[in-house]
Scaffold this motif. Structure first.
Motif, PDB file in Angstrom:
ATOM      1  N   CYS A 180       0.843  -1.207   0.000  1.00  0.00           N
ATOM      2  CA  CYS A 180       0.000   0.000   0.000  1.00  0.00           C
ATOM      3  C   CYS A 180       0.873   1.250   0.000  1.00  0.00           C
ATOM      4  CB  CYS A 180      -0.923   0.020   1.217  1.00  0.00           C
ATOM      5  SG  CYS A 180      -2.242  -1.191   1.128  1.00  0.00           S
ATOM      6  N   LEU A 181       2.132   1.096   0.415  1.00  0.00           N
ATOM      7  CA  LEU A 181       3.082   2.206   0.440  1.00  0.00           C
ATOM      8  C   LEU A 181       3.919   2.268  -0.840  1.00  0.00           C
ATOM      9  CD1 LEU A 181       4.423   1.678   4.089  1.00  0.00           C
ATOM     10  CD2 LEU A 181       2.662   3.281   3.336  1.00  0.00           C
ATOM     11  N   LYS A 182       3.591   1.430  -1.829  1.00  0.00           N
ATOM     12  CA  LYS A 182       4.375   1.358  -3.060  1.00  0.00           C
ATOM     13  C   LYS A 182       4.347   2.690  -3.802  1.00  0.00           C
ATOM     14  CE  LYS A 182       4.836  -1.083  -7.363  1.00  0.00           C
ATOM     15  NZ  LYS A 182       4.784  -2.322  -8.047  1.00  0.00           N
ATOM     16  N   THR A 183       5.550   3.144  -4.198  1.00  0.00           N
ATOM     17  CA  THR A 183       5.712   4.358  -5.007  1.00  0.00           C
ATOM     18  C   THR A 183       6.842   4.094  -5.999  1.00  0.00           C
ATOM     19  OG1 THR A 183       7.385   5.374  -3.586  1.00  0.00           O
ATOM     20  CG2 THR A 183       5.075   5.824  -3.027  1.00  0.00           C
ATOM     21  N   ASP A 184       7.224   5.127  -6.730  1.00  0.00           N
ATOM     22  CA  ASP A 184       8.351   4.986  -7.661  1.00  0.00           C
ATOM     23  C   ASP A 184       9.675   4.774  -6.935  1.00  0.00           C
ATOM     24  OD1 ASP A 184       6.665   5.294  -9.801  1.00  0.00           O
ATOM     25  OD2 ASP A 184       7.097   7.416 -10.079  1.00  0.00           O
ATOM     26  N   VAL A 185       9.751   5.163  -5.671  1.00  0.00           N
ATOM     27  CA  VAL A 185      11.017   5.059  -4.939  1.00  0.00           C
ATOM     28  C   VAL A 185      11.023   3.973  -3.874  1.00  0.00           C
ATOM     29  CG1 VAL A 185      11.720   7.443  -5.371  1.00  0.00           C
ATOM     30  CG2 VAL A 185      10.366   6.907  -3.343  1.00  0.00           C
ATOM     31  N   GLN A 186       9.925   3.281  -3.660  1.00  0.00           N
ATOM     32  CA  GLN A 186       9.948   2.159  -2.723  1.00  0.00           C
ATOM     33  C   GLN A 186       9.017   1.051  -3.214  1.00  0.00           C
ATOM     34  OE1 GLN A 186       9.060   4.024   0.978  1.00  0.00           O
ATOM     35  NE2 GLN A 186       6.855   3.870   0.726  1.00  0.00           N
ATOM     36  N   PHE A 187       9.500  -0.157  -3.110  1.00  0.00           N
ATOM     37  CA  PHE A 187       8.805  -1.365  -3.563  1.00  0.00           C
ATOM     38  C   PHE A 187       8.502  -1.325  -5.054  1.00  0.00           C
ATOM     39  CE2 PHE A 187       7.560  -0.776   0.954  1.00  0.00           C
ATOM     40  CZ  PHE A 187       8.364  -1.777   1.466  1.00  0.00           C
ATOM     41  N   SER A 188       9.352  -0.637  -5.808  1.00  0.00           N
ATOM     42  CA  SER A 188       9.155  -0.493  -7.248  1.00  0.00           C
ATOM     43  C   SER A 188       9.362  -1.802  -8.004  1.00  0.00           C
ATOM     44  CB  SER A 188      10.090   0.579  -7.806  1.00  0.00           C
ATOM     45  OG  SER A 188      11.442   0.228  -7.528  1.00  0.00           O
ATOM     46  N   ASP A 189      10.046  -2.774  -7.395  1.00  0.00           N
ATOM     47  CA  ASP A 189      10.319  -4.035  -8.085  1.00  0.00           C
ATOM     48  C   ASP A 189       9.217  -5.072  -7.912  1.00  0.00           C
ATOM     49  OD1 ASP A 189      12.618  -2.751  -8.802  1.00  0.00           O
ATOM     50  OD2 ASP A 189      13.972  -4.121  -7.778  1.00  0.00           O
ATOM     51  N   ASN A 190       8.234  -4.798  -7.073  1.00  0.00           N
ATOM     52  CA  ASN A 190       7.079  -5.691  -6.969  1.00  0.00           C
ATOM     53  C   ASN A 190       6.207  -5.445  -8.198  1.00  0.00           C
ATOM     54  OD1 ASN A 190       7.782  -5.390  -3.851  1.00  0.00           O
ATOM     55  ND2 ASN A 190       6.581  -7.256  -4.153  1.00  0.00           N
ATOM     56  N   ILE A 191       6.200  -6.401  -9.110  1.00  0.00           N
ATOM     57  CA  ILE A 191       5.510  -6.175 -10.375  1.00  0.00           C
ATOM     58  C   ILE A 191       4.205  -6.944 -10.499  1.00  0.00           C
ATOM     59  CG2 ILE A 191       7.469  -5.404 -11.744  1.00  0.00           C
ATOM     60  CD1 ILE A 191       7.980  -8.247 -12.576  1.00  0.00           C
ATOM     61  N   ARG A 192       4.030  -8.034  -9.784  1.00  0.00           N
ATOM     62  CA  ARG A 192       2.744  -8.717  -9.878  1.00  0.00           C
ATOM     63  C   ARG A 192       1.866  -8.298  -8.713  1.00  0.00           C
ATOM     64  NH1 ARG A 192       4.440 -14.989  -8.697  1.00  0.00           N
ATOM     65  NH2 ARG A 192       5.133 -14.594  -6.598  1.00  0.00           N
ATOM     66  N   SER A 193       0.609  -8.598  -8.826  1.00  0.00           N
ATOM     67  CA  SER A 193      -0.348  -8.129  -7.831  1.00  0.00           C
ATOM     68  C   SER A 193      -0.276  -8.962  -6.554  1.00  0.00           C
ATOM     69  CB  SER A 193      -1.770  -8.165  -8.390  1.00  0.00           C
ATOM     70  OG  SER A 193      -2.679  -7.771  -7.391  1.00  0.00           O
ATOM     71  N   GLU A 194       0.557  -8.518  -5.636  1.00  0.00           N
ATOM     72  CA  GLU A 194       0.670  -9.204  -4.351  1.00  0.00           C
ATOM     73  C   GLU A 194      -0.607  -9.018  -3.524  1.00  0.00           C
ATOM     74  OE1 GLU A 194       3.121 -11.176  -3.945  1.00  0.00           O
ATOM     75  OE2 GLU A 194       4.485 -10.424  -5.469  1.00  0.00           O
ATOM     76  N   MET A 195      -1.330  -7.940  -3.802  1.00  0.00           N
ATOM     77  CA  MET A 195      -2.594  -7.717  -3.086  1.00  0.00           C
ATOM     78  C   MET A 195      -3.576  -8.839  -3.424  1.00  0.00           C
ATOM     79  SD  MET A 195      -2.195  -4.809  -1.455  1.00  0.00           S
ATOM     80  CE  MET A 195      -3.396  -3.514  -1.460  1.00  0.00           C
ATOM     81  N   GLU A 196      -3.652  -9.208  -4.699  1.00  0.00           N
ATOM     82  CA  GLU A 196      -4.541 -10.307  -5.095  1.00  0.00           C
ATOM     83  C   GLU A 196      -4.090 -11.603  -4.457  1.00  0.00           C
ATOM     84  OE1 GLU A 196      -5.321 -10.862  -9.268  1.00  0.00           O
ATOM     85  OE2 GLU A 196      -5.621  -8.698  -9.541  1.00  0.00           O
ATOM     86  N   ARG A 197      -2.789 -11.849  -4.446  1.00  0.00           N
ATOM     87  CA  ARG A 197      -2.268 -13.069  -3.818  1.00  0.00           C
ATOM     88  C   ARG A 197      -2.592 -13.093  -2.339  1.00  0.00           C
ATOM     89  NH1 ARG A 197       3.512 -13.590  -4.145  1.00  0.00           N
ATOM     90  NH2 ARG A 197       3.197 -15.732  -3.564  1.00  0.00           N
ATOM     91  N   SER A 198      -2.455 -11.967  -1.667  1.00  0.00           N
ATOM     92  CA  SER A 198      -2.760 -11.889  -0.241  1.00  0.00           C
ATOM     93  C   SER A 198      -4.238 -12.168   0.006  1.00  0.00           C
ATOM     94  CB  SER A 198      -2.378 -10.513   0.306  1.00  0.00           C
ATOM     95  OG  SER A 198      -2.711 -10.412   1.659  1.00  0.00           O
ATOM     96  N   SER A 199      -5.089 -11.573  -0.802  1.00  0.00           N
ATOM     97  CA  SER A 199      -6.535 -11.803  -0.657  1.00  0.00           C
ATOM     98  C   SER A 199      -6.871 -13.268  -0.881  1.00  0.00           C
ATOM     99  CB  SER A 199      -7.320 -10.947  -1.655  1.00  0.00           C
ATOM    100  OG  SER A 199      -7.164  -9.596  -1.349  1.00  0.00           O
ATOM    101  N   LYS A 200      -6.254 -13.887  -1.872  1.00  0.00           N
ATOM    102  CA  LYS A 200      -6.514 -15.291  -2.162  1.00  0.00           C
ATOM    103  C   LYS A 200      -6.070 -16.177  -1.003  1.00  0.00           C
ATOM    104  CE  LYS A 200      -5.720 -18.928  -5.523  1.00  0.00           C
ATOM    105  NZ  LYS A 200      -5.026 -19.346  -6.728  1.00  0.00           N
ATOM    106  N   ARG A 201      -4.904 -15.874  -0.406  1.00  0.00           N
ATOM    107  CA  ARG A 201      -4.425 -16.648   0.743  1.00  0.00           C
ATOM    108  C   ARG A 201      -5.409 -16.555   1.902  1.00  0.00           C
ATOM    109  NH1 ARG A 201       0.799 -14.853  -0.772  1.00  0.00           N
ATOM    110  NH2 ARG A 201       0.559 -13.003   0.493  1.00  0.00           N
ATOM    111  N   GLU A 202      -5.891 -15.340   2.178  1.00  0.00           N
ATOM    112  CA  GLU A 202      -6.851 -15.167   3.274  1.00  0.00           C
ATOM    113  C   GLU A 202      -8.152 -15.894   2.980  1.00  0.00           C
ATOM    114  OE1 GLU A 202      -6.196 -13.876   6.307  1.00  0.00           O
ATOM    115  OE2 GLU A 202      -4.160 -13.767   5.501  1.00  0.00           O
ATOM    116  N   TYR A 203      -8.618 -15.835   1.735  1.00  0.00           N
ATOM    117  CA  TYR A 203      -9.832 -16.536   1.327  1.00  0.00           C
ATOM    118  C   TYR A 203      -9.671 -18.037   1.558  1.00  0.00           C
ATOM    119  CZ  TYR A 203     -13.139 -18.739  -1.893  1.00  0.00           C
ATOM    120  OH  TYR A 203     -14.101 -19.541  -2.445  1.00  0.00           O
ATOM    121  N   GLU A 204      -8.521 -18.581   1.163  1.00  0.00           N
ATOM    122  CA  GLU A 204      -8.282 -20.017   1.325  1.00  0.00           C
ATOM    123  C   GLU A 204      -8.239 -20.412   2.793  1.00  0.00           C
ATOM    124  OE1 GLU A 204      -4.761 -20.606  -1.009  1.00  0.00           O
ATOM    125  OE2 GLU A 204      -5.887 -20.561  -2.894  1.00  0.00           O
TER     126      GLU A 204
END
Length: 161
Positions: free
Chosen positions: A113-137
């Motif tokens: 949620c804090l991702k910007t051009d200067v931090q966490f810029s290398d996270n390219i896939r949707s980790e939010m979707e992955r996190s939601s899916k893990r919680e759902y499971e």
């Protein structure tokens, strides 16, 4: 509050534990200064956030066998994130920090949620979707078969039908 380990070079991934946890790979804000352990609390980043540490990538391991060490090993061998691999090929000095324990997956989503051009810029896939899916499971695993059937037959707006 999450507590971070002291920063280590990514090449020292073998010092990470084979435990569940969250990790961050980063570099230096100021190339003329070292990345040094931080002390104290930061309301947004946690306890012991390193000084002069620029976060590029946040990830988790929920593996009981290889844990955070296994994930960092893959990144170090250029088998993880594509952008981290590019940084390694450019001989860019990379560091990691980690926090260990169960149920730290939500921190990955929180940091993104804090991702910007200067931090966490290398996270390219949707980790939010992955996190939601893990919680759902996790929720679904604790349901009875009757509850699963009932849930699966609900309309999208939540009404019976």
């Amino acid at each position: 509050m999450i507590t971070w380990t002291p920063p280590q070079p990514l090449t020292a991934y073998h010092t990470a534990f084979r435990q569940k946890g969250v990790y961050i790979i980063g570099g230096r804000y100021n190339l003329n200064l070292s990345v040094t352990p931080g002390f104290g609390d930061n309301d947004y980043l946690g306890r012991n956030w390193p000084d002069n540490f620029k976060p590029y990538y946040v990830g988790i391991s929920e593996s009981l066998s290889s844990g955070v060490r296994g994930r960092l090993s893959r990144h170090s061998r250029q088998r993880g994130n594509m952008k981290i691999s590019q940084r390694i090929r450019k001989n860019e000095p990379l560091f990691f920090i980690a926090a260990y324990g169960n149920d730290l997956a939500p921190y990955e989503a929180l940091f993104l949620c804090l991702k910007t051009d200067v931090q966490f810029s290398d996270n390219i896939r949707s980790e939010m979707e992955r996190s939601s899916k893990r919680e759902y499971e996790k929720v679904r695993a604790n349901m009875t078969q009757f509850e699963r059937n009932y849930y699966d037959n609900l309309d999208h707006d939540g009404r019976d039908g």
